[in-house]
Design an enzyme around this catalytic site. Structure first.
Site, mmCIF file in Angstrom:
data_model
loop_
_atom_site.group_PDB
_atom_site.id
_atom_site.type_symbol
_atom_site.label_atom_id
_atom_site.label_comp_id
_atom_site.label_asym_id
_atom_site.label_seq_id
_atom_site.Cartn_x
_atom_site.Cartn_y
_atom_site.Cartn_z
ATOM 1 N N CYS A 134 0.837 -1.203 0.000
ATOM 2 C CA CYS A 134 0.000 0.000 0.000
ATOM 3 C C CYS A 134 0.874 1.256 0.000
ATOM 4 O O CYS A 134 1.496 1.567 -1.002
ATOM 5 C CB CYS A 134 -0.974 -0.053 1.185
ATOM 6 S SG CYS A 134 -2.377 1.062 0.991
ATOM 7 N N HIS A 158 -3.650 -5.092 0.498
ATOM 8 C CA HIS A 158 -3.069 -5.628 1.742
ATOM 9 C C HIS A 158 -3.163 -7.155 1.754
ATOM 10 O O HIS A 158 -4.069 -7.711 2.393
ATOM 11 C CB HIS A 158 -3.797 -5.046 2.958
ATOM 12 C CG HIS A 158 -3.435 -3.631 3.253
ATOM 13 N ND1 HIS A 158 -2.348 -3.288 4.041
ATOM 14 C CD2 HIS A 158 -3.981 -2.464 2.844
ATOM 15 C CE1 HIS A 158 -2.260 -1.967 4.130
ATOM 16 N NE2 HIS A 158 -3.233 -1.436 3.398
ATOM 17 N N GLU A 201 -1.401 -9.218 3.357
ATOM 18 C CA GLU A 201 -1.157 -9.759 4.716
ATOM 19 C C GLU A 201 -2.460 -9.924 5.502
ATOM 20 O O GLU A 201 -2.527 -10.732 6.424
ATOM 21 C CB GLU A 201 -0.170 -8.861 5.478
ATOM 22 C CG GLU A 201 -0.745 -7.576 6.074
ATOM 23 C CD GLU A 201 -1.004 -6.474 5.043
ATOM 24 O OE1 GLU A 201 -0.674 -6.674 3.855
ATOM 25 O OE2 GLU A 201 -1.553 -5.425 5.438
#
Ligand code: MN
Length: 236
Positions: free
Chosen positions: A107, A211, A213
Site C-alpha cells: 500500500c 493488503h 497480509e
C-alpha cells in the site's frame, strides 16, 4: 536461521507511539521469516546499519506520502502525511534497492517504492482520475472488493498463479508515473496501478497496492507473495 525481515512502522503523533498491525508479523512468520520492527522516527543515517542487519525489508501501509518528495504541492484532498516515517523509509528504500536487499512494499510501501525511484503519485485518485472505481472499501480488511488483472510473465503472476484475482482496497492515492526500474505488474479495471516490480532483474523488488497480509487466511494464494519474498531473502 530464519531470514530476518525488517518491517517499517507507523508513527502516532498524538500518542507519541509507533504502531504496526500484527497481520504483517503473522504473514512474515507464516512464510518462514523472523520479523523485526523498524521504528518510525529514526534519523536517515541509520539506514545502512539497518540494512546490514536484515535479509529483507517490508514497507508497511499507513499515512500518505508527502508530495514534496515528488516535487508537488499538496492537493486539497491530501490526507495525513508522516515526516517521521518518510525520513527513515525513503533512504532505507533507496539503499535497499541499490544494494539488492529484497523489498516488499504494501500500500503506502508500494507508493514509497515508486517515489523513492523517481516516480509520482496521484494524491487523490478519486478526484484526479475520471471514471475510477472505489478504492477505499467500507468492508473488513479480509474482504476482497475489486478485481485486478495481472501481467503475464510477471513475478507476481508466478507467485499468485492466476491472471485475475480480487483484492481488498484501502488507498486514495496511487502510482501515477511509474519510476525507472519498475514495471507495472497489475492494474485495477479503471487502470489504476495495483502492483509494480523490478524491471532490471533485482533479487526481489515488489510493491502491491492492496493488503495481502490481511487476506492470507481467506485467500491462500496471497501467502505466495510472502513466500516469494522470503525465498529471495533466504538467498540474499
Ligand atoms: Mn485498489
Amino acid at each position: 536461521m530464519k531470514p530476518v525481515i525488517g518491517i517499517t512502522s507507523s508513527f502516532v503523533p498524538n500518542a507519541q507511539t509507533i504502531s504496526l498491525h500484527t497481520s504483517y508479523l503473522n504473514a512474515i512468520t507464516r512464510a518462514g521469516g523472523l520479523p523485526f520492527v523498524v521504528p518510525a522516527g529514526l534519523s536517515p543515517e541509520n539506514a545502512d546499519q539497518i540494512l546490514a542487519k536484515v535479509d529483507g525489508l517490508l514497507f508497511s501501509g499507513g499515512a500518505d506520502i508527502d508530495p514534496q518528495l515528488f516535487n508537488q504541492n499538496p492537493h486539497p484532498l491530501l490526507g495525513e502525511v508522516s515526516p517521521e516515517r518518510d525520513r527513515i523509509e525513503l533512504p532505507l528504500m533507496r539503499a535497499a534497492v541499490e544494494k539488492d536487499v529484497p523489498v516488499l512494499g504494501v500500500c503506502r510501501g508500494a507508493q514509497l517504492l515508486n517515489v523513492a525511484l523517481g516516480g509520482t503519485l496521484y494524491q487523490d485518485l478519486g478526484r484526479e482520475v475520471s471514471g475510477s472505481i472505489k478504492h477505499v472499501q467500507k468492508a473488513p480488511m479480509y474482504h476482497a472488493s475489486h478485481s485486478i488483472s495481472i501481467m503475464e510473465d510477471s513475478k507476481l503472476a508466478r507467485l499468485l498463479g492466476v491472471s485475475e484475482i480480487r483484492v481488498n482496497s484501502f488507498h486514495h492515492q496511487s502510482i501515477k508515473n511509474v519510476a525507472p526500474g519498475l514495471n507495472v505488474s497489475a492494474t485495477a479495471p479503471d487502470g489504476i496501478v495495483e502492483a509494480v516490480e523490478s524491471s532490471t532483474g533485482k533479487a526481489f523488488v515488489m510493491g502491491v497496492q492492496w493488503h495481502p497480509e490481511a487476506m492470507i487466511d481467506k485467500v491462500e494464494a496471497f501467502l505466495g507473495v510472502f513466500e516469494g519474498f522470503l525465498k529471495a531473502a533466504r538467498a540474499s
